[in-house]
Design a protein around this motif. Structure first.
Motif, PDB file in Angstrom:
ATOM      1  N   GLU A   1     -14.778  -2.424   4.883  1.00 18.83           N
ATOM      2  CA  GLU A   1     -14.009  -1.405   4.168  1.00 18.83           C
ATOM      3  C   GLU A   1     -12.528  -1.452   4.549  1.00 18.83           C
ATOM      4  O   GLU A   1     -11.658  -1.372   3.676  1.00 18.83           O
ATOM      5  N   ASP A   2     -12.238  -1.597   5.842  1.00 12.29           N
ATOM      6  CA  ASP A   2     -10.840  -1.729   6.277  1.00 12.29           C
ATOM      7  C   ASP A   2     -10.176  -2.917   5.596  1.00 12.29           C
ATOM      8  O   ASP A   2      -9.048  -2.826   5.118  1.00 12.29           O
ATOM      9  N   ASP A   3     -10.888  -4.044   5.592  1.00 14.03           N
ATOM     10  CA  ASP A   3     -10.321  -5.254   4.993  1.00 14.03           C
ATOM     11  C   ASP A   3     -10.031  -5.067   3.516  1.00 14.03           C
ATOM     12  O   ASP A   3      -8.991  -5.496   3.014  1.00 14.03           O
ATOM     13  N   ILE A   4     -10.956  -4.427   2.815  1.00 17.45           N
ATOM     14  CA  ILE A   4     -10.759  -4.246   1.368  1.00 17.45           C
ATOM     15  C   ILE A   4      -9.659  -3.235   1.105  1.00 17.45           C
ATOM     16  O   ILE A   4      -8.805  -3.448   0.239  1.00 17.45           O
ATOM     17  N   ASN A   5      -9.620  -2.155   1.862  1.00 19.16           N
ATOM     18  CA  ASN A   5      -8.539  -1.177   1.676  1.00 19.16           C
ATOM     19  C   ASN A   5      -7.180  -1.816   1.915  1.00 19.16           C
ATOM     20  O   ASN A   5      -6.230  -1.575   1.163  1.00 19.16           O
ATOM     21  N   SER A   6      -7.104  -2.631   2.946  1.00 23.85           N
ATOM     22  CA  SER A   6      -5.834  -3.275   3.245  1.00 23.85           C
ATOM     23  C   SER A   6      -5.469  -4.288   2.157  1.00 23.85           C
ATOM     24  O   SER A   6      -4.301  -4.415   1.770  1.00 23.85           O
ATOM     25  N   THR A   7      -6.460  -4.970   1.625  1.00 26.13           N
ATOM     26  CA  THR A   7      -6.218  -5.900   0.516  1.00 26.13           C
ATOM     27  C   THR A   7      -5.732  -5.147  -0.720  1.00 26.13           C
ATOM     28  O   THR A   7      -4.750  -5.543  -1.365  1.00 26.13           O
ATOM     29  N   ASN A   8      -6.386  -4.043  -1.048  1.00 30.05           N
ATOM     30  CA  ASN A   8      -5.988  -3.251  -2.210  1.00 30.05           C
ATOM     31  C   ASN A   8      -4.578  -2.703  -2.048  1.00 30.05           C
ATOM     32  O   ASN A   8      -3.812  -2.638  -3.015  1.00 30.05           O
ATOM     33  N   GLN A   9      -4.235  -2.316  -0.820  1.00 31.38           N
ATOM     34  CA  GLN A   9      -2.893  -1.823  -0.537  1.00 31.38           C
ATOM     35  C   GLN A   9      -1.858  -2.929  -0.785  1.00 31.38           C
ATOM     36  O   GLN A   9      -0.815  -2.695  -1.391  1.00 31.38           O
ATOM     37  N   PHE A  10      -2.201  -4.140  -0.341  1.00 32.20           N
ATOM     38  CA  PHE A  10      -1.316  -5.286  -0.581  1.00 32.20           C
ATOM     39  C   PHE A  10      -1.173  -5.558  -2.082  1.00 32.20           C
ATOM     40  O   PHE A  10      -0.066  -5.780  -2.578  1.00 32.20           O
TER      41      PHE A  10
ATOM     42  N   SER B   1      -9.769 -14.701  11.889  1.00 36.15           N
ATOM     43  CA  SER B   1     -11.092 -14.083  11.873  1.00 36.15           C
ATOM     44  C   SER B   1     -10.953 -12.642  11.448  1.00 36.15           C
ATOM     45  O   SER B   1      -9.889 -12.052  11.464  1.00 36.15           O
ATOM     46  N   ASN B   2     -12.028 -12.052  11.021  1.00 30.09           N
ATOM     47  CA  ASN B   2     -12.002 -10.642  10.697  1.00 30.09           C
ATOM     48  C   ASN B   2     -12.798  -9.840  11.717  1.00 30.09           C
ATOM     49  O   ASN B   2     -13.128  -8.691  11.488  1.00 30.09           O
ATOM     50  N   ARG B   3     -13.168 -10.458  12.823  1.00 31.26           N
ATOM     51  CA  ARG B   3     -14.001  -9.752  13.788  1.00 31.26           C
ATOM     52  C   ARG B   3     -13.358  -8.462  14.235  1.00 31.26           C
ATOM     53  O   ARG B   3     -12.170  -8.428  14.572  1.00 31.26           O
ATOM     54  N   GLY B   4     -14.127  -7.397  14.244  1.00 32.67           N
ATOM     55  CA  GLY B   4     -13.605  -6.132  14.706  1.00 32.67           C
ATOM     56  C   GLY B   4     -13.088  -5.250  13.594  1.00 32.67           C
ATOM     57  O   GLY B   4     -12.873  -4.073  13.796  1.00 32.67           O
TER      58      GLY B   4
END
Lengths: 198, 198
Positions: free
Chosen positions: A34-43, A27-30
């Protein structure tokens, strides 16, 4: 990395360890979009897949102090509206450009979430050969969609001539592409680009 | 638009009206390289040639006040180092990415003007198929050059293994491309891209 509302990350899963694990894995709850996308871009960056960055928040700087022997301090500044989208970069020789928006609305995506100059920018990007889209998260459904800019334009221009002020959830579900949530590259939108543009 | 050192724009041409006119029409004296590039990008945008923007200055926001009935005021913030270049965008289906630097040095361009993470970013851009370059202005010579990133890398990596800490002016003059100064599109770098990449 900063989490302005970091406490939500902990509270969302509570104290049950089994539930904690489920939340982390599936889940992505919490986490904010923006956090999710930044972390994806970092990956993407670290695995050398793509070079995509969030643009810094535009700020109008009015006053700066330069204390001796320490860093300059901005003491008065104001948030400015961006004239473009928040994210852009390069993937497989293509220019990639998108805006990410999260809504708490269950039944539709309110067009008030985006601005006219952003849509004009997106039109220009499409015209000049870029890959352009929205990432829309319905927080209540815990679903994140890839919605091509070309499919946004008719709704945007429609509202300007008396049409609906929002895009129904069903339309986004039908005309957009669900981005599955996963552990690494949490919002793996490049997968959708691979399918649609290559 | 803000000119942090706006007074230079006036003082550069002095009070002689004839000289003022000459400066306005045929020279870039008194305008910073950033002003020239922003104005060029604005011209490209309005004439629908390309979509290229300067990224906002990255700022670490520490404290914000939200006064009643007026805009939020950032009361403490610090300048951050950018992890990319300053300009990027889209031209003729291609991703375009560059950094602009002005030097007062007459005989060489000091590599201290750029940072290692910027060069790593430029290497990744080239690898993924983007058009990547430096715009280098020698203020004393009043000359502005287009210098492809591919030609920067050997000098950059050379200095890391004991080589020179700067690129001689002659090299930039020979291996780079002079961007003629003109009235509209003052720094017309797209012309060089047309020649080199199409």
């Amino acid at each position: 990395m900063k989490y302005p509302n970091g406490s939500r990350r902990v509270s969302a899963s509570g104290s049950n360890p089994r539930r904690q694990q489920l939340v982390n894995k599936y889940s992505n709850r919490g986490m904010t979009l923006e956090d999710d996308i930044n972390s994806t871009n970092q990956f993407y960056l670290e695995s050398d897949k793509a070079i995509i960055h969030k643009k810094p928040t535009p700020v109008q700087i009015v006053n700066v102090n330069y204390p001796k022997r320490s860093a300059a301090v901005i003491t008065e500044a104001y948030f400015k509206q961006s004239s473009t989208t928040d994210y852009n970069g390069l993937y497989r020789n293509k220019y990639v450009d998108f805006e990410a928006k999260e809504t708490k609305n269950k039944t539709s995506f309110p067009l008030a979430n985006i601005h006219d100059h952003q849509v004009r920018h997106m039109e220009a990007v499409v015209k000049h050969g870029g890959v352009c889209f929205l990432i829309i998260r319905f927080a209540v459904h815990e679903e994140t969609f890839f919605f091509p800019a070309e499919k946004l334009f008719p709704y945007w221009n429609g509202q300007l001539t008396g049409g609906k002020k929002s895009i129904p959830y069903e339309i986004i579900n039908e005309e957009g592409y669900l981005i599955p949530f996963q552990y690494q590259a949490r919002i793996d939108y490049l997968r959708i680009i691979d399918e649609l543009y290559f």
